[in-house]
Motif scaffolding. Structure first.
Motif, PDB file in Angstrom:
ATOM      1  N   PHE A   1      49.735  36.064  38.151  1.00 22.66           N
ATOM      2  CA  PHE A   1      49.906  35.219  38.282  1.00 22.66           C
ATOM      3  C   PHE A   1      48.007  34.677  38.140  1.00 22.66           C
ATOM      4  N   CYS A   2      47.262  35.000  39.193  1.00 26.93           N
ATOM      5  CA  CYS A   2      46.035  34.653  38.629  1.00 26.93           C
ATOM      6  C   CYS A   2      45.520  34.623  36.972  1.00 26.93           C
ATOM      7  N   TYR A   3      44.985  35.713  36.236  1.00 26.16           N
ATOM      8  CA  TYR A   3      44.962  35.559  34.998  1.00 26.16           C
ATOM      9  C   TYR A   3      45.873  34.636  34.428  1.00 26.16           C
ATOM     10  N   ARG A   4      46.852  34.515  34.347  1.00 21.74           N
ATOM     11  CA  ARG A   4      47.808  33.475  33.441  1.00 21.74           C
ATOM     12  C   ARG A   4      47.463  32.013  34.208  1.00 21.74           C
ATOM     13  N   ARG A   5      47.326  31.722  35.168  1.00 23.13           N
ATOM     14  CA  ARG A   5      46.311  30.242  34.986  1.00 23.13           C
ATOM     15  C   ARG A   5      45.251  29.806  35.371  1.00 23.13           C
ATOM     16  N   LEU A   6      44.368  30.993  34.854  1.00 24.33           N
ATOM     17  CA  LEU A   6      42.722  31.022  34.376  1.00 24.33           C
ATOM     18  C   LEU A   6      43.733  30.605  32.979  1.00 24.33           C
ATOM     19  N   GLN A   7      44.014  31.302  32.759  1.00 28.49           N
ATOM     20  CA  GLN A   7      44.493  31.217  31.184  1.00 28.49           C
ATOM     21  C   GLN A   7      45.455  29.997  30.659  1.00 28.49           C
ATOM     22  N   TYR A   8      45.447  29.638  31.781  1.00 29.45           N
ATOM     23  CA  TYR A   8      46.180  27.910  30.890  1.00 29.45           C
ATOM     24  C   TYR A   8      45.447  26.954  31.327  1.00 29.45           C
ATOM     25  N   LEU A   9      44.525  26.823  32.418  1.00 29.57           N
ATOM     26  CA  LEU A   9      43.036  26.450  32.917  1.00 29.57           C
ATOM     27  C   LEU A   9      42.458  26.181  31.261  1.00 29.57           C
ATOM     28  N   SER A  10      41.678  26.931  31.333  1.00 31.91           N
ATOM     29  CA  SER A  10      41.480  27.578  30.138  1.00 31.91           C
ATOM     30  C   SER A  10      41.593  26.649  28.322  1.00 31.91           C
ATOM     31  N   SER A  11      42.976  26.964  28.366  1.00 37.17           N
ATOM     32  CA  SER A  11      43.564  26.202  27.342  1.00 37.17           C
ATOM     33  C   SER A  11      43.671  24.916  27.341  1.00 37.17           C
ATOM     34  N   LYS A  12      43.801  24.349  28.543  1.00 37.03           N
ATOM     35  CA  LYS A  12      43.718  22.682  29.020  1.00 37.03           C
ATOM     36  C   LYS A  12      42.690  22.506  29.289  1.00 37.03           C
ATOM     37  N   PHE A  13      41.375  22.653  29.423  1.00 39.72           N
ATOM     38  CA  PHE A  13      40.609  22.490  28.695  1.00 39.72           C
ATOM     39  C   PHE A  13      39.539  22.272  27.664  1.00 39.72           C
ATOM     40  N   GLN A  14      39.938  23.615  26.906  1.00 42.87           N
ATOM     41  CA  GLN A  14      39.530  23.457  25.752  1.00 42.87           C
ATOM     42  C   GLN A  14      40.526  22.582  24.821  1.00 42.87           C
ATOM     43  N   MET A  15      41.635  22.056  25.352  1.00 37.71           N
ATOM     44  CA  MET A  15      42.058  21.017  24.413  1.00 37.71           C
ATOM     45  C   MET A  15      41.700  19.348  25.105  1.00 37.71           C
ATOM     46  N   HIS A  16      41.465  19.456  25.750  1.00 33.00           N
ATOM     47  CA  HIS A  16      40.383  18.137  25.867  1.00 33.00           C
ATOM     48  C   HIS A  16      39.338  18.236  24.983  1.00 33.00           C
ATOM     49  N   ILE A  17      38.451  19.574  25.318  1.00 32.37           N
ATOM     50  CA  ILE A  17      37.466  19.214  24.106  1.00 32.37           C
ATOM     51  C   ILE A  17      37.429  18.823  22.783  1.00 32.37           C
TER      52      ILE A  17
ATOM     53  N   LEU B   1      55.920  33.065  44.143  1.00 38.74           N
ATOM     54  CA  LEU B   1      55.796  32.748  45.187  1.00 38.74           C
ATOM     55  C   LEU B   1      55.288  33.543  46.136  1.00 38.74           C
ATOM     56  N   ASP B   2      55.536  35.083  45.686  1.00 42.14           N
ATOM     57  CA  ASP B   2      54.878  35.499  47.241  1.00 42.14           C
ATOM     58  C   ASP B   2      53.047  35.488  46.496  1.00 42.14           C
ATOM     59  N   ALA B   3      53.407  35.895  45.487  1.00 41.26           N
ATOM     60  CA  ALA B   3      51.454  35.181  44.839  1.00 41.26           C
ATOM     61  C   ALA B   3      51.052  34.042  44.945  1.00 41.26           C
ATOM     62  N   ALA B   4      52.009  33.130  45.329  1.00 43.65           N
ATOM     63  CA  ALA B   4      51.679  31.939  45.068  1.00 43.65           C
ATOM     64  C   ALA B   4      51.131  31.632  47.081  1.00 43.65           C
ATOM     65  N   LYS B   5      51.437  31.830  48.062  1.00 41.78           N
ATOM     66  CA  LYS B   5      51.707  32.662  49.134  1.00 41.78           C
ATOM     67  C   LYS B   5      50.219  33.478  49.811  1.00 41.78           C
ATOM     68  N   CYS B   6      49.913  34.425  48.788  1.00 41.73           N
ATOM     69  CA  CYS B   6      48.618  35.512  48.441  1.00 41.73           C
ATOM     70  C   CYS B   6      47.637  34.435  48.497  1.00 41.73           C
TER      71      CYS B   6
ATOM     72  N   ILE C   1      43.431  42.792  46.757  1.00 46.67           N
ATOM     73  CA  ILE C   1      42.424  43.129  45.257  1.00 46.67           C
ATOM     74  C   ILE C   1      43.603  43.779  44.178  1.00 46.67           C
ATOM     75  N   ILE C   2      44.977  44.528  45.247  1.00 44.57           N
ATOM     76  CA  ILE C   2      45.976  45.765  44.232  1.00 44.57           C
ATOM     77  C   ILE C   2      46.889  44.818  44.445  1.00 44.57           C
ATOM     78  N   ASN C   3      47.098  43.672  44.207  1.00 43.81           N
ATOM     79  CA  ASN C   3      48.472  43.541  43.801  1.00 43.81           C
ATOM     80  C   ASN C   3      48.661  43.065  42.737  1.00 43.81           C
ATOM     81  N   GLY C   4      49.445  43.663  42.659  1.00 39.39           N
ATOM     82  CA  GLY C   4      50.057  43.426  40.565  1.00 39.39           C
ATOM     83  C   GLY C   4      50.180  41.839  40.277  1.00 39.39           C
ATOM     84  N   PRO C   5      50.903  42.169  41.329  1.00 33.16           N
ATOM     85  CA  PRO C   5      51.911  40.685  40.471  1.00 33.16           C
ATOM     86  C   PRO C   5      50.734  39.452  40.673  1.00 33.16           C
ATOM     87  N   VAL C   6      50.000  39.030  42.367  1.00 28.37           N
ATOM     88  CA  VAL C   6      48.705  38.458  41.916  1.00 28.37           C
ATOM     89  C   VAL C   6      48.052  38.067  40.507  1.00 28.37           C
ATOM     90  N   LYS C   7      47.283  39.071  40.785  1.00 29.95           N
ATOM     91  CA  LYS C   7      46.477  39.802  39.792  1.00 29.95           C
ATOM     92  C   LYS C   7      47.198  38.973  38.403  1.00 29.95           C
TER      93      LYS C   7
END
Length: 283
Positions: free
Chosen positions: A173-189, A35-40, A165-171
């Protein structure tokens, strides 16, 4: 009876296979950190939207619509309460030694090609450059009404971004979200690659503005054929013979000079003269 354009578009969408992910989200981190990461991230998007608007650029409509819904809900950003405010005067007292340039930035520019002087003037006011329509009398009445952020607000926003930038949970969260979107796009391909390729091949022509394959490198064979390239070179030779197209040992060569060094004219060019071949592979 022919279908309406929107119905045709929906018919085309039905041809693609869709993937639906259901169930409770398991992100691997505590819900409070999520929740904190999403708010950030939302706070960072608000800052981006603010400066995109000040610079008169376009902002993503989808993101803007969601931010508009969230604008009425104040975010509890307790994470930023520990950030000390940076004083503007403290930064101004520090000595700055910029690197000394040995060359003039416009020494290789022809003054005849530069735009004429329109009489504008500029002056630094509290760390912000103000533009005036008259360089002789830089009065308030001659100042251009250009939007710009206050220096203190800019520093505060910069502090917020540095904290993100230096917030661990935010980094995480963003990394896992990008990994999820990348995997979803690869599945679409994997599911719809052939259908998308068939739709791209329906485009009637190919040129530099309509490349089927986008990669870290561009194959010229995927852009235009030999006749397209031949017409492009002849048209450039006819309209822009004096444009510099090659620089060697600090000296520029115009298109006409390049042709002269090869003892060629635009009339001599042909498909056989180009001797263009398509190279397969990733090199």
């Amino acid at each position: 009876m022919d279908l309406y354009p929107k119905e045709k578009e929906r018919e085309g969408e039905k041809e693609y296979q869709r993937v639906s992910i259901s169930g409770e989200e398991k992100c691997g981190v505590p819900f409070t950190d999520l929740l904190d990461a999403a708010k950030c991230v939302v706070k960072a998007l608000f800052i981006r939207e603010k400066y995109i608007g000040l610079s008169m650029q376009s902002f993503c409509r989808t993101t803007a619509s969601y931010l508009e819904e969230l604008s009425d809900r104040p975010l509890d950003m307790g994470i930023y309460e520990e950030i000390p405010e940076t004083s503007v005067t403290a930064d101004l007292d520090q000595t700055v030694h910029p690197p000394v340039s040995t060359t003039h930035p416009y020494e290789n520019q022809d003054p005849a090609c530069m735009p004429p002087d329109i009489g504008y003037g500029c002056k630094m006011v509290n760390g912000v450059v103000h533009i005036y329509t008259n360089k002789d009398t830089m009065e308030k009445s001659t100042e251009l009404e250009l939007p710009y952020p206050d220096l203190q607000d800019y520093i505060n926003d910069m502090n917020v971004m540095m904290a993100l930038i230096i917030n661990g949970p935010v980094k995480s969260f963003c990394y896992r979200r990008l990994q999820y979107l990348s995997s979803k796009f690869q599945m679409h391909i994997l599911l719809n690659e052939m259908k998308e390729l068939a739709a791209q091949k329906k485009v009637p022509h190919r040129d530099f503005y309509n490349i089927r394959k986008v990669d870290t490198h561009i194959h010229a064979a995927s852009c235009m054929n030999q006749k397209h390239l031949l017409r492009f070179i002849k048209r450039a030779m006819k309209k822009y013979p004096g444009e510099i197209v090659h620089v060697e040992r600090g000296k520029g060569q115009t298109l006409m000079e390049v042709f002269q060094t090869m003892n060629l004219t635009a009339f001599d060019l042909s498909v056989d003269t180009l001797d263009m071949h398509a190279v397969s592979g990733g090199g």
